[in-house]
Design a protein around this motif. Structure first.
Motif, PDB file in Angstrom:
ATOM      1  N   ASN A  52       0.840  -1.204   0.000  1.00  0.00           N
ATOM      2  CA  ASN A  52       0.000   0.000   0.000  1.00  0.00           C
ATOM      3  C   ASN A  52       0.873   1.252   0.000  1.00  0.00           C
ATOM      4  O   ASN A  52       1.013   1.915   1.037  1.00  0.00           O
ATOM      5  N   PRO A  53       1.454   1.579  -1.155  1.00  0.00           N
ATOM      6  CA  PRO A  53       2.390   2.715  -1.212  1.00  0.00           C
ATOM      7  C   PRO A  53       1.787   4.035  -0.747  1.00  0.00           C
ATOM      8  O   PRO A  53       2.487   4.858  -0.155  1.00  0.00           O
ATOM      9  N   ALA A  54       0.505   4.249  -0.956  1.00  0.00           N
ATOM     10  CA  ALA A  54      -0.128   5.508  -0.555  1.00  0.00           C
ATOM     11  C   ALA A  54      -0.144   5.667   0.964  1.00  0.00           C
ATOM     12  O   ALA A  54      -0.137   6.781   1.479  1.00  0.00           O
ATOM     13  N   SER A  55      -0.137   4.568   1.697  1.00  0.00           N
ATOM     14  CA  SER A  55      -0.183   4.600   3.162  1.00  0.00           C
ATOM     15  C   SER A  55       1.117   4.101   3.787  1.00  0.00           C
ATOM     16  O   SER A  55       1.165   3.799   4.987  1.00  0.00           O
ATOM     17  N   LYS A  56       2.158   4.037   2.985  1.00  0.00           N
ATOM     18  CA  LYS A  56       3.416   3.426   3.409  1.00  0.00           C
ATOM     19  C   LYS A  56       3.972   4.029   4.697  1.00  0.00           C
ATOM     20  O   LYS A  56       4.352   3.299   5.618  1.00  0.00           O
ATOM     21  N   ALA A  57       4.017   5.339   4.809  1.00  0.00           N
ATOM     22  CA  ALA A  57       4.623   5.981   5.986  1.00  0.00           C
ATOM     23  C   ALA A  57       3.888   5.597   7.270  1.00  0.00           C
ATOM     24  O   ALA A  57       4.514   5.259   8.289  1.00  0.00           O
ATOM     25  N   SER A 103      -5.280   9.366  12.117  1.00  0.00           N
ATOM     26  CA  SER A 103      -4.925  10.701  11.620  1.00  0.00           C
ATOM     27  C   SER A 103      -4.463  10.662  10.168  1.00  0.00           C
ATOM     28  O   SER A 103      -4.602  11.652   9.439  1.00  0.00           O
ATOM     29  N   GLY A 104      -3.947   9.507   9.742  1.00  0.00           N
ATOM     30  CA  GLY A 104      -3.528   9.355   8.352  1.00  0.00           C
ATOM     31  C   GLY A 104      -4.651   8.899   7.438  1.00  0.00           C
ATOM     32  O   GLY A 104      -4.434   8.672   6.255  1.00  0.00           O
ATOM     33  N   HIS A 105      -5.834   8.753   8.009  1.00  0.00           N
ATOM     34  CA  HIS A 105      -7.019   8.312   7.255  1.00  0.00           C
ATOM     35  C   HIS A 105      -6.774   6.981   6.541  1.00  0.00           C
ATOM     36  O   HIS A 105      -7.185   6.795   5.396  1.00  0.00           O
ATOM     37  N   VAL A 106      -6.087   6.096   7.256  1.00  0.00           N
ATOM     38  CA  VAL A 106      -5.823   4.763   6.723  1.00  0.00           C
ATOM     39  C   VAL A 106      -6.830   3.811   7.357  1.00  0.00           C
ATOM     40  O   VAL A 106      -6.814   3.590   8.567  1.00  0.00           O
ATOM     41  N   HIS A 107      -7.717   3.282   6.537  1.00  0.00           N
ATOM     42  CA  HIS A 107      -8.771   2.394   7.023  1.00  0.00           C
ATOM     43  C   HIS A 107      -8.642   1.055   6.308  1.00  0.00           C
ATOM     44  O   HIS A 107      -9.172   0.863   5.213  1.00  0.00           O
ATOM     45  N   ILE A 108      -7.921   0.151   6.939  1.00  0.00           N
ATOM     46  CA  ILE A 108      -7.717  -1.189   6.392  1.00  0.00           C
ATOM     47  C   ILE A 108      -8.248  -2.170   7.429  1.00  0.00           C
ATOM     48  O   ILE A 108      -7.722  -2.250   8.548  1.00  0.00           O
ATOM     49  N   GLN A 109      -9.305  -2.873   7.082  1.00  0.00           N
ATOM     50  CA  GLN A 109      -9.980  -3.763   8.033  1.00  0.00           C
ATOM     51  C   GLN A 109      -9.023  -4.785   8.635  1.00  0.00           C
ATOM     52  O   GLN A 109      -9.081  -5.065   9.831  1.00  0.00           O
ATOM     53  N   SER A 110      -8.145  -5.344   7.820  1.00  0.00           N
ATOM     54  CA  SER A 110      -7.228  -6.363   8.350  1.00  0.00           C
ATOM     55  C   SER A 110      -6.262  -5.765   9.374  1.00  0.00           C
ATOM     56  O   SER A 110      -5.839  -6.455  10.308  1.00  0.00           O
ATOM     57  N   ALA A 111      -5.936  -4.492   9.228  1.00  0.00           N
ATOM     58  CA  ALA A 111      -5.054  -3.831  10.204  1.00  0.00           C
ATOM     59  C   ALA A 111      -5.776  -3.670  11.534  1.00  0.00           C
ATOM     60  O   ALA A 111      -5.209  -3.936  12.609  1.00  0.00           O
ATOM     61  N   THR A 112      -7.020  -3.263  11.466  1.00  0.00           N
ATOM     62  CA  THR A 112      -7.826  -3.120  12.678  1.00  0.00           C
ATOM     63  C   THR A 112      -7.970  -4.462  13.383  1.00  0.00           C
ATOM     64  O   THR A 112      -7.823  -4.557  14.606  1.00  0.00           O
ATOM     65  N   ALA A 113      -8.234  -5.502  12.618  1.00  0.00           N
ATOM     66  CA  ALA A 113      -8.387  -6.840  13.188  1.00  0.00           C
ATOM     67  C   ALA A 113      -7.074  -7.324  13.811  1.00  0.00           C
ATOM     68  O   ALA A 113      -7.074  -7.955  14.873  1.00  0.00           O
ATOM     69  N   ARG A 114      -5.973  -7.009  13.145  1.00  0.00           N
ATOM     70  CA  ARG A 114      -4.664  -7.443  13.660  1.00  0.00           C
ATOM     71  C   ARG A 114      -4.340  -6.753  14.984  1.00  0.00           C
ATOM     72  O   ARG A 114      -3.815  -7.375  15.908  1.00  0.00           O
ATOM     73  N   ILE A 115      -4.643  -5.471  15.075  1.00  0.00           N
ATOM     74  CA  ILE A 115      -4.408  -4.745  16.326  1.00  0.00           C
ATOM     75  C   ILE A 115      -5.290  -5.325  17.433  1.00  0.00           C
ATOM     76  O   ILE A 115      -4.839  -5.505  18.566  1.00  0.00           O
ATOM     77  N   GLN A 116      -6.521  -5.647  17.102  1.00  0.00           N
ATOM     78  CA  GLN A 116      -7.421  -6.227  18.103  1.00  0.00           C
ATOM     79  C   GLN A 116      -6.899  -7.576  18.585  1.00  0.00           C
ATOM     80  O   GLN A 116      -6.956  -7.886  19.770  1.00  0.00           O
TER      81      GLN A 116
END
Length: 134
Positions: A52-57, A103-116
């Protein structure tokens, strides 16, 4: 049985030592699982960053936060009574990742699930450390 009948106070003290030893072993195991999950979560975010190059940082920041969390998941502060505080710093890293995603407006469901998933493992480790400290 003989010890229980004739030396109850010494036996009770021995049982307390066994319990404490068991609590420490449980806490160490829970922390080891949380460290492993932190490394895996860091790798997960590093992989997302490559795809995801647009959200890389932001995703690289999350990878770094979970990599850093590993160092806090230990019992080094046990003697000083700061082990649970030290472990809590790992949660701060996870929350820093969540803030960066938001704050970066990055909404990736798998990321949210992984953090949970990480938080679930973390919660078990934190509970074990708190039980050991008390």
């Amino acid at each position: 049985m003989y010890l229980f009948l004739h030396f109850p106070s010494q036996t009770e003290a021995g049982v307390e030592l066994v319990k404490a030893s068991g609590k420490k072993a449980i806490a160490e195991r829970a922390l080891a699982v949380a460290r492993k999950e932190s490394v895996a979560t860091s790798g997960f975010f590093a992989g997302l960053a490559r795809r995801n190059p647009a959200s890389k940082a932001v995703l690289e920041k999350c990878a770094a936060e979970f990599k850093e969390a590993v160092q806090f998941l230990n019992l080094k502060g046990l003697e000083g009574g700061t082990a649970s505080l030290d472990v809590h710093y790992a949660l701060d890293d996870a929350e820093s990742c969540e803030s960066a995603l938001s704050s970066g407006h990055v909404h990736i469901q798998s990321a949210t699930a992984r953090i949970q998933k990480w938080k679930t493992v973390y919660s078990a480790a934190e509970a074990a450390v708190i039980a050991l400290e008390n």
